[in-house]
Design a protein around this motif. Structure first.
Motif, PDB file in Angstrom:
ATOM      1  N   ALA A  59       0.277  -7.835  40.045  1.00 18.85           N
ATOM      2  CA  ALA A  59       1.104  -6.770  40.289  1.00 18.85           C
ATOM      3  C   ALA A  59       2.385  -7.208  40.771  1.00 18.85           C
ATOM      4  N   LEU A  60       2.519  -8.074  41.369  1.00 13.73           N
ATOM      5  CA  LEU A  60       3.742  -8.623  42.100  1.00 13.73           C
ATOM      6  C   LEU A  60       4.686  -9.200  40.851  1.00 13.73           C
ATOM      7  N   ALA A  61       4.003  -9.801  39.924  1.00 14.62           N
ATOM      8  CA  ALA A  61       4.961 -10.328  38.818  1.00 14.62           C
ATOM      9  C   ALA A  61       5.352  -9.211  38.030  1.00 14.62           C
ATOM     10  N   ALA A  62       4.589  -8.058  37.936  1.00 12.38           N
ATOM     11  CA  ALA A  62       4.847  -7.053  36.822  1.00 12.38           C
ATOM     12  C   ALA A  62       6.009  -5.868  37.443  1.00 12.38           C
ATOM     13  N   ILE A  63       6.259  -5.843  38.817  1.00  7.27           N
ATOM     14  CA  ILE A  63       7.053  -4.818  39.651  1.00  7.27           C
ATOM     15  C   ILE A  63       8.667  -5.083  38.770  1.00  7.27           C
ATOM     16  N   PRO A  64       9.011  -4.146  38.245  1.00  8.68           N
ATOM     17  CA  PRO A  64      10.251  -4.227  37.483  1.00  8.68           C
ATOM     18  C   PRO A  64      11.556  -4.533  38.557  1.00  8.68           C
ATOM     19  N   ASP A  65      11.248  -3.811  39.818  1.00  8.85           N
ATOM     20  CA  ASP A  65      12.290  -3.914  40.749  1.00  8.85           C
ATOM     21  C   ASP A  65      12.283  -5.341  41.745  1.00  8.85           C
ATOM     22  N   ARG A  66      12.881  -6.348  41.214  1.00 11.48           N
ATOM     23  CA  ARG A  66      12.778  -7.720  42.012  1.00 11.48           C
ATOM     24  C   ARG A  66      12.855  -7.394  43.372  1.00 11.48           C
ATOM     25  N   GLY A  67      14.025  -6.628  43.839  1.00  9.44           N
ATOM     26  CA  GLY A  67      14.110  -6.398  45.333  1.00  9.44           C
ATOM     27  C   GLY A  67      12.747  -6.076  45.948  1.00  9.44           C
ATOM     28  N   VAL A  68      12.237  -5.156  45.403  1.00  6.24           N
ATOM     29  CA  VAL A  68      10.948  -4.739  46.003  1.00  6.24           C
ATOM     30  C   VAL A  68       9.811  -6.014  46.064  1.00  6.24           C
ATOM     31  N   ALA A  69       9.762  -6.849  44.929  1.00  4.09           N
ATOM     32  CA  ALA A  69       8.998  -8.015  45.142  1.00  4.09           C
ATOM     33  C   ALA A  69       9.166  -9.117  46.277  1.00  4.09           C
ATOM     34  N   ALA A  70      10.717  -9.022  46.452  1.00  4.23           N
ATOM     35  CA  ALA A  70      11.523  -9.904  47.468  1.00  4.23           C
ATOM     36  C   ALA A  70      10.992  -9.428  48.832  1.00  4.23           C
ATOM     37  N   ARG A  71      10.936  -8.062  48.974  1.00  2.94           N
ATOM     38  CA  ARG A  71      10.472  -7.640  50.074  1.00  2.94           C
ATOM     39  C   ARG A  71       8.992  -7.899  50.463  1.00  2.94           C
ATOM     40  N   VAL A  72       8.115  -7.950  49.494  1.00  9.07           N
ATOM     41  CA  VAL A  72       6.789  -8.187  49.820  1.00  9.07           C
ATOM     42  C   VAL A  72       6.876  -9.613  50.365  1.00  9.07           C
ATOM     43  N   ILE A  73       7.258 -10.394  49.730  1.00  8.55           N
ATOM     44  CA  ILE A  73       7.488 -11.833  49.988  1.00  8.55           C
ATOM     45  C   ILE A  73       7.897 -12.025  51.319  1.00  8.55           C
ATOM     46  N   LEU A  74       8.959 -11.082  52.003  1.00  7.80           N
ATOM     47  CA  LEU A  74       9.498 -11.453  53.138  1.00  7.80           C
ATOM     48  C   LEU A  74       8.549 -10.744  54.405  1.00  7.80           C
ATOM     49  N   ASP A  75       7.608  -9.701  53.823  1.00  3.81           N
ATOM     50  CA  ASP A  75       6.749  -9.197  54.707  1.00  3.81           C
ATOM     51  C   ASP A  75       5.488 -10.126  54.780  1.00  3.81           C
ATOM     52  N   PHE A  76       5.344 -11.145  53.793  1.00  5.92           N
ATOM     53  CA  PHE A  76       4.282 -12.155  53.948  1.00  5.92           C
ATOM     54  C   PHE A  76       4.793 -13.245  54.785  1.00  5.92           C
ATOM     55  N   LEU A  77       5.967 -13.709  54.776  1.00  4.98           N
ATOM     56  CA  LEU A  77       6.541 -14.646  55.840  1.00  4.98           C
ATOM     57  C   LEU A  77       6.285 -14.271  57.047  1.00  4.98           C
ATOM     58  N   ASP A  78       6.845 -12.799  57.317  1.00  8.87           N
ATOM     59  CA  ASP A  78       6.722 -12.464  58.617  1.00  8.87           C
ATOM     60  C   ASP A  78       5.356 -12.284  59.093  1.00  8.87           C
ATOM     61  N   GLY A  79       4.369 -12.299  58.391  1.00  7.68           N
ATOM     62  CA  GLY A  79       3.108 -12.124  58.962  1.00  7.68           C
ATOM     63  C   GLY A  79       2.461 -13.340  59.220  1.00  7.68           C
ATOM     64  N   PHE A  80       2.748 -14.628  59.022  1.00 11.66           N
ATOM     65  CA  PHE A  80       1.959 -15.781  59.180  1.00 11.66           C
ATOM     66  C   PHE A  80       1.487 -15.898  60.524  1.00 11.66           C
ATOM     67  N   ASP A  81       2.183 -15.501  61.605  1.00  8.84           N
ATOM     68  CA  ASP A  81       1.953 -15.755  62.933  1.00  8.84           C
ATOM     69  C   ASP A  81       1.053 -14.458  63.649  1.00  8.84           C
ATOM     70  N   ARG A  82       0.563 -13.842  62.545  1.00  7.49           N
ATOM     71  CA  ARG A  82      -0.169 -12.630  63.163  1.00  7.49           C
ATOM     72  C   ARG A  82      -1.743 -12.758  63.006  1.00  7.49           C
ATOM     73  N   GLY A  83      -2.105 -14.089  62.887  1.00  9.96           N
ATOM     74  CA  GLY A  83      -3.493 -14.414  62.683  1.00  9.96           C
ATOM     75  C   GLY A  83      -3.856 -14.149  61.203  1.00  9.96           C
TER      76      GLY A  83
END
Ligand SMILES: *Cc1c(COP(=O)(O)O)cnc(C)c1O
Length: 441
Positions: free
Chosen positions: A417-441
């Motif tokens: 799904a991530l690889a297929a999102i045409p808007d790469r800005g959206v894909a990049a935001r998903v990555i940022l959310d992932f980075l943001d979540g590392f310390d939430r257990g």
């Protein structure tokens, strides 16, 4: 967790850490195909011993630790010699490829500030396959990355690069090889352009730097396919090469080398007005642990040219076996024509992300790639023991998913799904959310 009010005993602390690492990737067993470059237990043990002796030292002050100064000078001189740097070449040790690349980009920017002061919006031309560290460097140092597409052979075409040059161009970049597909950009042609257009050219040999010099010396067909990629080419002005990849050093060691000392000087930082004293620093980091520096020196001394040649030969034998084996599996296809021991495979009929998950249940870890969806492999000497088992598991896995539609849930679906999102800005935001979540257990 809060800091425990009372300390635990040493055995207790170590036991808890051992518990935690039980689920970590099995790199000693050769199950990983990225992240760790495994030259066998003898090398791991040497690195442990060397690092232990220098663990608490700090390379921030080379006068306090002349040992570290010696290690760094020796490692750089070995690298300069391997990359045909000649008398003038100079560089520094860094914490890794990303820091080496950041330094090369910053150096190019500061060189241009002096040599071409009319440039206010510096640009660097990078192939689509260039490592994200260049985009990170561009982000940090305010240089605009101009991305040029790759050709059918997955390498950048020299004409495409030349056509992208503007009055603001300060740096050309090629990879030897690039990480995603393991193919080497046409560095001789890029060098010719750099000379003719009076531009700097950085060769990112982070993964190839401590492999190609040995591969070139072997009497095997692959060796003859390697074009010149280093300071032998007059247009190459800087090179990044990771000791912690095929240099088999511990993590935290890379080199950045320049053709001349004058160019390297643009990398340095000095501040003379601090009450704490005169401050100078060659690279990004301040304090630097001596462990990785000592370990890098130790492995170069321990293996010597003979050791590296032997490891390169064994790695290529295993690579050939794996490439042939993958080509024989119906539905799987190697991308491009990778000349060394790093490559990716894809499929026009099978869901390779689902295949990656099946392999993971057997302990194998392969990086997922996109554009096109593919699985990535970096072959280490230690893979010679597991190559047959890997191919058998891959064959079984490919059979298992034959004729099945792409996975709709789990990690495979997420990658898809991530690889297929045409808007790469959206894909990049998903990555940022992932980075943001590392310390939430
Ligand atoms: C690994 C790699 C890098 C980045 O190196 P790190 O040590 O992970 O920071 C850059 N370029 C290439 C080609 C690489 O393989």
């Amino acid at each position: 967790m809060k800091l425990p009010p009372r300390g635990a005993g040493r055995d207790e602390v170590l036991a808890r850490m051992d518990d935690l690492r039980a689920r970590d990737a099995d790199f000693r067993g050769g199950k990983t195909f990225s992240l760790i470059y495994n030259a066998g237990d003898e090398v791991f043990d040497l690195l442990d011993e060397a690092a232990r002796r220098f663990q608490h030292t700090n390379a921030l002050s080379l006068s306090a630790f002349p040992s570290l100064r010696r290690f760094e000078a020796d490692v750089l001189s070995i690298a300069a010699d391997l990359f045909h740097g000649g008398e003038g070449a100079a560089g520094n040790l860094t914490s890794g490829g990303t820091e080496s690349i950041c330094m090369a980009v910053k150096t190019a920017r500061d060189h241009a500030r002096e040599a071409r002061p009319h440039i206010t919006r510096p640009e660097m031309i990078v192939p689509a396959t260039v490592h994200p560290a260049f985009h990170k460097a561009a982000h940090y140092f305010d240089v605009t990355p101009v991305v040029v597409p790759i050709g059918e052979d997955l390498r950048v075409a020299p004409e495409t690069v030349e056509a992208a040059i503007t009055d603001n161009t300060i740096l050309l970049v090629g990879s030897a090889p690039c990480f995603p597909f393991g193919v080497i950009d046409p560095i001789p042609q890029l060098s010719e352009i750099a000379v003719r257009r009076n531009l700097l050219l950085h060769v990112d040999a982070c993964v190839g730097g401590f492999f190609l010099p040995f591969l070139e010396k072997l009497d095997i067909p692959e060796a003859r396919a390697i074009p010149a990629w280093d300071f032998r080419l007059p247009g190459v002005t800087s090179i990044s090469a990771d000791l912690h990849k095929y240099g088999f050093a511990s993590k935290g060691a890379s080199v950045v080398l320049y053709r001349t000392r004058e160019l390297r000087r643009k990398q340095f930082f000095a501040y003379a007005d601090w009450p704490g004293g005169l401050y100078g620093s060659p690279t990004m980091t301040g304090s630097r642990g001596g462990g990785p520096i000592a370990a890098a020196w130790s492995v170069l001394q321990f293996l010597g040219e003979e050791g590296f040649l032997d490891l390169a030969r064994r790695t290529m034998t295993t690579t050939r076996k794996l490439l042939d084996g993958i080509r024989e599996i119906p539905g799987l296809r190697i991308l491009g024509n990778p000349p060394m021991s790093i490559y990716a495979f894809t499929s026009d009929t099978l869901d390779v992300y689902a295949l990656g998950e099946i392999l993971e249940t057997q302990g194998w870890r392969l990086d997922r790639q996109q554009m096109p969806p593919s699985l990535h492999m970096m072959v280490s000497p230690a893979h010679e023991r597991v190559a047959d088992q890997f191919l058998a598991d891959l064959r079984t896995g490919a059979k298992e998913i034959e004729g099945k539609p792409p996975a709709m849930d789990g990690m495979a679906a997420m990658y898809g799904a991530l690889a297929a999102i045409p808007d790469r800005g959206v894909a990049a935001r998903v990555i940022l959310d992932f980075l943001d979540g590392f310390d939430r257990g």
